[in-house]
Design a protein around this motif. Structure first.
Motif, mmCIF file in Angstrom:
data_model
loop_
_atom_site.group_PDB
_atom_site.id
_atom_site.type_symbol
_atom_site.label_atom_id
_atom_site.label_comp_id
_atom_site.label_asym_id
_atom_site.label_seq_id
_atom_site.Cartn_x
_atom_site.Cartn_y
_atom_site.Cartn_z
ATOM 1 N N PHE A 1 -34.223 -10.475 12.873
ATOM 2 C CA PHE A 1 -32.897 -10.501 12.265
ATOM 3 C C PHE A 1 -32.547 -11.889 11.738
ATOM 4 O O PHE A 1 -31.947 -12.020 10.664
ATOM 5 C CB PHE A 1 -31.838 -10.023 13.264
ATOM 6 N N ASP B 1 -25.860 -4.728 11.064
ATOM 7 C CA ASP B 1 -26.840 -5.737 11.475
ATOM 8 C C ASP B 1 -26.190 -6.915 12.199
ATOM 9 O O ASP B 1 -26.814 -7.542 13.058
ATOM 10 C CB ASP B 1 -27.611 -6.244 10.254
ATOM 11 N N SER C 1 -28.068 -1.208 14.695
ATOM 12 C CA SER C 1 -28.958 -1.296 13.541
ATOM 13 C C SER C 1 -29.049 0.049 12.830
ATOM 14 O O SER C 1 -29.020 0.118 11.594
ATOM 15 C CB SER C 1 -30.351 -1.758 13.990
#
Length: 378
Positions: free
Chosen positions: A202, A171, A166
């Motif tokens: 997420f 991501d 991250s």
């Protein structure tokens, strides 16, 4: 005959000394296991030079548990000088240097521990922590991945791998690493809670709302009073336009607020929706308080730019005059810099959120013009 007798006496003396050393070490270890750190310090540390390396190590550990970093380092160095081949004094020295924010020195000590004991996952994980603090993300990732390849892989390494991804702006790998960690970490640990929360976050950002809902609901079964997760799950329901499913969660937050259970940014209000408008993020908050007889903002649409700064807000503002005249409870207003604008848009207490959201967007698009404005001096 005399030579044989002397050798026998020396051998007997050596065994006696070793037995005494073992006895002292066992005594100190037993006190350490009983968490009697002050007793270890008061009874043994003054004679540390006379004791074996392992006994001195436990003295240093007593200081470590007391968070006395300087004395911990002193006794770990003494233990190392007596026996440089024990990995654990090097390791504890490295961890203590971390606490002192001396990460380059910490890395040296932890690497020494790894050379002596290369199969300990905790060593690699702590090494990764120092690289992470130094923002050397590639070496941090390498260390954490080495940690999880060991038999005693610590939970922290599994949690930190996705955090490194991250931090690197990756991501996709962050999420996949959190999902992998979920299958490795015990459900009985705080680390599992951290993993679930981040999976939900997420997946929410990826607009994979069913997966986000599943993660947050599992988390709430494990920690029902995780109020931050309650707020996040409300956002998931609003993203899916499942407003009735959000209602009991909203009520749960209000009850917690009334009991003084909420902390940090949940104390005064909570975010219940987020959406994009042009290149801006609109974050929608609801305040708990409704002070009688006073003006207040209830629902606030913050306009956030790409830097994360709030540029201005549009909000529902209670209108005592409107209520007295039988009108709606709220009017829409805007706060922008040192200026305030009021719109002839009424909002009932039990409003339709889709309608309110459209009205706010119309104001953002300047399709609805303000009916009044004020620019009080600073």
């Amino acid at each position: 005959m005399k030579t044989t007798l002397l050798f026998g006496l020396l051998l007997l003396l050596s065994f006696t000394i070793l037995a005494q050393d073992d006895k002292v070490t066992d005594e100190i270890k037993q006190l350490f296991d009983q968490q009697q750190y002050d007793k270890i310090i008061s009874k043994y540390t003054s004679k540390a030079d006379a004791y074996p390396a392992k006994a001195v190590y436990y003295m240093g550990m007593a200081y470590y548990m007391k968070e006395d970093d300087q004395n911990c380092l002193k006794f770990m160095d003494l233990s190392i000088s007596k026996d440089p081949n024990n990995a654990y004094p090097h390791f504890i020295k490295g961890k203590t240097l971390q606490y002192l924010n001396q990460h380059h020195k910490a890395i040296e000590s932890i690497n020494q521990a790894i050379q002596l004991h290369p199969k300990d996952g905790e060593f690699y994980s702590v090494l990764g922590d120092s690289y992470y603090e130094l923002n050397d993300l590639d070496k941090a990732l390498q260390a954490y991945e080495k940690a999880v390849s060991q038999d005693n892989a610590p939970d922290r390494a599994y949690v930190m791998i996705p955090q490194v991804y991250s931090a690197k702006g990756d991501d996709k790998n962050a999420l996949s690493s959190f999902l992998a960690a979920k299958n490795k970490i015990s459900k009985e640990t705080d680390s599992y809670i951290t993993v679930l929360y981040n999976i939900g976050l997420f997946e929410y950002l990826n607009q994979n709302y069913p997966a986000a809902e599943q993660a947050y609901e599992e988390l709430l079964t494990l920690t029902p009073n995780d109020f931050h997760t309650c707020a996040k799950l409300i956002q998931v329901h609003y993203a899916r336009k499942e407003y009735t499913k959000a209602a009991p969660l909203r009520e749960k937050l209000y009850v917690a607020h009334s009991k003084g259970l909420l902390q940090d940014n949940l104390q005064d209000m909570f975010c219940f929706d987020q959406f994009k408008w042009n290149d801006k993020l609109i974050q929608v908050f609801e305040r708990y308080a409704e002070p009688e007889g006073k003006l207040y903002y209830k629902h606030i649409f913050y306009v956030v730019n790409q830097k994360g700064d709030i540029e201005y807000s549009i909000q529902t503002e209670n209108s005592p005059i409107s209520i007295e005249q039988g009108g709606p409870k709220y009017l829409l207003g805007m706060r922008k810099g040192n200026s305030h604008y009021t719109y002839n848009v009424g909002v009932e207490q039990n409003f339709n959120y889709e309608k309110l959201k459209k009205q706010v967007i119309d104001i953002l698009d300047e399709k609805i013009k303000p009916a009044a404005s004020s620019h009080p001096s600073k």
